[in-house]
Design a protein around this motif. Structure first.
Motif, PDB file in Angstrom:
ATOM      1  N   LEU A   1       0.836  -1.196   0.000  1.00  0.00           N
ATOM      2  CA  LEU A   1       0.000   0.000   0.000  1.00  0.00           C
ATOM      3  C   LEU A   1       0.873   1.249   0.000  1.00  0.00           C
ATOM      4  CD1 LEU A   1      -2.614  -1.061   2.716  1.00  0.00           C
ATOM      5  CD2 LEU A   1      -2.697  -1.447   0.253  1.00  0.00           C
ATOM      6  N   ASN A   2       0.247   2.397   0.116  1.00  0.00           N
ATOM      7  CA  ASN A   2       0.971   3.672   0.213  1.00  0.00           C
ATOM      8  C   ASN A   2       1.749   3.761   1.517  1.00  0.00           C
ATOM      9  OD1 ASN A   2      -0.196   4.506  -2.201  1.00  0.00           O
ATOM     10  ND2 ASN A   2      -1.943   5.410  -1.147  1.00  0.00           N
ATOM     11  N   ASP A   3       2.744   4.633   1.537  1.00  0.00           N
ATOM     12  CA  ASP A   3       3.481   4.964   2.747  1.00  0.00           C
ATOM     13  C   ASP A   3       4.103   3.754   3.430  1.00  0.00           C
ATOM     14  OD1 ASP A   3       4.520   6.834   4.541  1.00  0.00           O
ATOM     15  OD2 ASP A   3       2.779   6.705   5.877  1.00  0.00           O
ATOM     16  N   SER A   4       4.640   2.832   2.633  1.00  0.00           N
ATOM     17  CA  SER A   4       5.338   1.628   3.134  1.00  0.00           C
ATOM     18  C   SER A   4       4.470   0.743   4.016  1.00  0.00           C
ATOM     19  CB  SER A   4       6.614   2.019   3.873  1.00  0.00           C
ATOM     20  OG  SER A   4       7.518   2.635   2.986  1.00  0.00           O
ATOM     21  N   ARG A   5       3.180   0.746   3.778  1.00  0.00           N
ATOM     22  CA  ARG A   5       2.275  -0.151   4.501  1.00  0.00           C
ATOM     23  C   ARG A   5       2.101  -1.432   3.703  1.00  0.00           C
ATOM     24  NH1 ARG A   5       0.839   4.702   6.518  1.00  0.00           N
ATOM     25  NH2 ARG A   5       0.025   4.782   8.631  1.00  0.00           N
TER      26      ARG A   5
ATOM     27  N   LYS B   1      -3.903 -16.810   8.171  1.00  0.00           N
ATOM     28  CA  LYS B   1      -4.822 -17.943   8.312  1.00  0.00           C
ATOM     29  C   LYS B   1      -5.815 -17.993   7.150  1.00  0.00           C
ATOM     30  CE  LYS B   1      -7.556 -20.541  11.529  1.00  0.00           C
ATOM     31  NZ  LYS B   1      -8.978 -20.450  11.457  1.00  0.00           N
ATOM     32  N   GLY B   2      -5.254 -18.106   5.957  1.00  0.00           N
ATOM     33  CA  GLY B   2      -6.090 -18.249   4.775  1.00  0.00           C
ATOM     34  C   GLY B   2      -6.967 -17.041   4.498  1.00  0.00           C
ATOM     35  N   ASN B   3      -6.445 -15.856   4.807  1.00  0.00           N
ATOM     36  CA  ASN B   3      -7.129 -14.595   4.567  1.00  0.00           C
ATOM     37  C   ASN B   3      -8.299 -14.343   5.513  1.00  0.00           C
ATOM     38  OD1 ASN B   3      -7.143 -12.171   3.187  1.00  0.00           O
ATOM     39  ND2 ASN B   3      -8.554 -12.887   1.627  1.00  0.00           N
ATOM     40  N   TYR B   4      -8.407 -15.136   6.567  1.00  0.00           N
ATOM     41  CA  TYR B   4      -9.464 -14.920   7.554  1.00  0.00           C
ATOM     42  C   TYR B   4      -9.128 -13.700   8.419  1.00  0.00           C
ATOM     43  CZ  TYR B   4     -13.105 -15.860  10.949  1.00  0.00           C
ATOM     44  OH  TYR B   4     -14.212 -15.745  11.741  1.00  0.00           O
ATOM     45  N   TYR B   5      -7.845 -13.495   8.663  1.00  0.00           N
ATOM     46  CA  TYR B   5      -7.376 -12.340   9.424  1.00  0.00           C
ATOM     47  C   TYR B   5      -6.467 -11.496   8.534  1.00  0.00           C
ATOM     48  CZ  TYR B   5      -9.003 -15.075  13.378  1.00  0.00           C
ATOM     49  OH  TYR B   5      -9.777 -15.805  14.232  1.00  0.00           O
ATOM     50  N   ARG B   6      -6.383 -10.214   8.869  1.00  0.00           N
ATOM     51  CA  ARG B   6      -5.514  -9.301   8.140  1.00  0.00           C
ATOM     52  C   ARG B   6      -4.586  -8.601   9.122  1.00  0.00           C
ATOM     53  NH1 ARG B   6      -7.131  -7.418   2.891  1.00  0.00           N
ATOM     54  NH2 ARG B   6      -7.994  -9.237   1.853  1.00  0.00           N
ATOM     55  N   LEU B   7      -3.354  -8.434   8.693  1.00  0.00           N
ATOM     56  CA  LEU B   7      -2.334  -7.766   9.479  1.00  0.00           C
ATOM     57  C   LEU B   7      -1.779  -6.620   8.634  1.00  0.00           C
ATOM     58  CD1 LEU B   7      -0.346  -7.660  11.921  1.00  0.00           C
ATOM     59  CD2 LEU B   7       1.061  -9.310  10.675  1.00  0.00           C
ATOM     60  N   VAL B   8      -1.878  -5.396   9.144  1.00  0.00           N
ATOM     61  CA  VAL B   8      -1.342  -4.230   8.442  1.00  0.00           C
ATOM     62  C   VAL B   8      -0.134  -3.729   9.223  1.00  0.00           C
ATOM     63  CG1 VAL B   8      -1.798  -1.891   7.602  1.00  0.00           C
ATOM     64  CG2 VAL B   8      -3.657  -3.588   7.640  1.00  0.00           C
ATOM     65  N   VAL B   9       0.974  -3.584   8.525  1.00  0.00           N
ATOM     66  CA  VAL B   9       2.202  -3.091   9.150  1.00  0.00           C
ATOM     67  C   VAL B   9       2.753  -1.941   8.324  1.00  0.00           C
ATOM     68  CG1 VAL B   9       2.743  -5.389  10.070  1.00  0.00           C
ATOM     69  CG2 VAL B   9       3.790  -4.639   7.931  1.00  0.00           C
ATOM     70  N   LYS B  10       3.614  -1.169   8.956  1.00  0.00           N
ATOM     71  CA  LYS B  10       4.378  -0.137   8.259  1.00  0.00           C
ATOM     72  C   LYS B  10       5.847  -0.506   8.420  1.00  0.00           C
ATOM     73  CE  LYS B  10       5.079   4.784   7.781  1.00  0.00           C
ATOM     74  NZ  LYS B  10       4.607   6.122   8.136  1.00  0.00           N
ATOM     75  N   ILE B  11       6.579  -0.478   7.330  1.00  0.00           N
ATOM     76  CA  ILE B  11       7.969  -0.931   7.356  1.00  0.00           C
ATOM     77  C   ILE B  11       8.915   0.209   6.999  1.00  0.00           C
ATOM     78  CG2 ILE B  11       9.674  -2.456   6.279  1.00  0.00           C
ATOM     79  CD1 ILE B  11       7.511  -4.516   5.889  1.00  0.00           C
ATOM     80  N   ASN B  12       9.995   0.302   7.761  1.00  0.00           N
ATOM     81  CA  ASN B  12      11.114   1.158   7.426  1.00  0.00           C
ATOM     82  C   ASN B  12      12.279   0.222   7.118  1.00  0.00           C
ATOM     83  OD1 ASN B  12      13.641   2.623   7.737  1.00  0.00           O
ATOM     84  ND2 ASN B  12      12.381   4.321   8.476  1.00  0.00           N
ATOM     85  N   TYR B  13      12.558   0.042   5.838  1.00  0.00           N
ATOM     86  CA  TYR B  13      13.597  -0.898   5.423  1.00  0.00           C
ATOM     87  C   TYR B  13      14.984  -0.434   5.843  1.00  0.00           C
ATOM     88  CZ  TYR B  13       9.933  -2.997   2.604  1.00  0.00           C
ATOM     89  OH  TYR B  13       8.774  -3.606   2.203  1.00  0.00           O
ATOM     90  N   HIS B  14      15.237   0.862   5.790  1.00  0.00           N
ATOM     91  CA  HIS B  14      16.559   1.388   6.145  1.00  0.00           C
ATOM     92  C   HIS B  14      16.926   1.052   7.589  1.00  0.00           C
ATOM     93  CE1 HIS B  14      20.043   4.015   6.057  1.00  0.00           C
ATOM     94  NE2 HIS B  14      19.633   4.548   7.189  1.00  0.00           N
ATOM     95  N   TYR B  15      15.978   1.245   8.506  1.00  0.00           N
ATOM     96  CA  TYR B  15      16.231   0.962   9.924  1.00  0.00           C
ATOM     97  C   TYR B  15      15.807  -0.437  10.339  1.00  0.00           C
ATOM     98  CZ  TYR B  15      17.317   5.873  10.455  1.00  0.00           C
ATOM     99  OH  TYR B  15      17.894   7.123  10.337  1.00  0.00           O
TER     100      TYR B  15
END
Length: 97
Positions: free
Chosen positions: A51-55, A61-75
């Motif tokens: 997604l936008n902004d490194s999200r 579990k087979g798309n039953y749950y969703r996990l949204v994270v934001k990643i900073n690859y440099h750090y």
């Protein structure tokens, strides 16, 4: 990668016990990973949505749950922004959470 904060996952799997195994596996894999960009992440998680902004949205579990994270690859940091059912995910704006 350093994942912040595992407590969010623990609190979720206490309520949704069937998610514990998959969320814990994701946490362990992400903690050991050294992703430098979205392409490297997609090699391990081809179904992840960028997604936008490194999200990133992970299907758990087979798309039953969703996990949204934001990643900073440099750090090498991952911030957990949301974990919930697919229905709960449909009610949020993952680009802004």
């Amino acid at each position: 990668m350093r994942v912040i904060a595992k407590k969010v996952l623990r609190d979720f799997w206490k309520v949704h016990e069937d998610s514990e195994e998959k969320l814990l596996a994701w946490y362990q894999e992400a903690s050991k990973a050294i992703w430098r960009n979205h392409n490297e992440l997609k090699k391990e998680y081809p179904s992840a949505s960028i997604l936008n902004d490194s999200r990133i949205v992970f299907n758990i579990k087979g798309n039953y749950y969703r996990l949204v994270v934001k990643i900073n690859y440099h750090y090498q940091l991952i911030w957990i922004r949301f974990v919930g059912t697919h229905a709960e995910y449909d009610k949020i704006d993952a680009n802004k959470i």
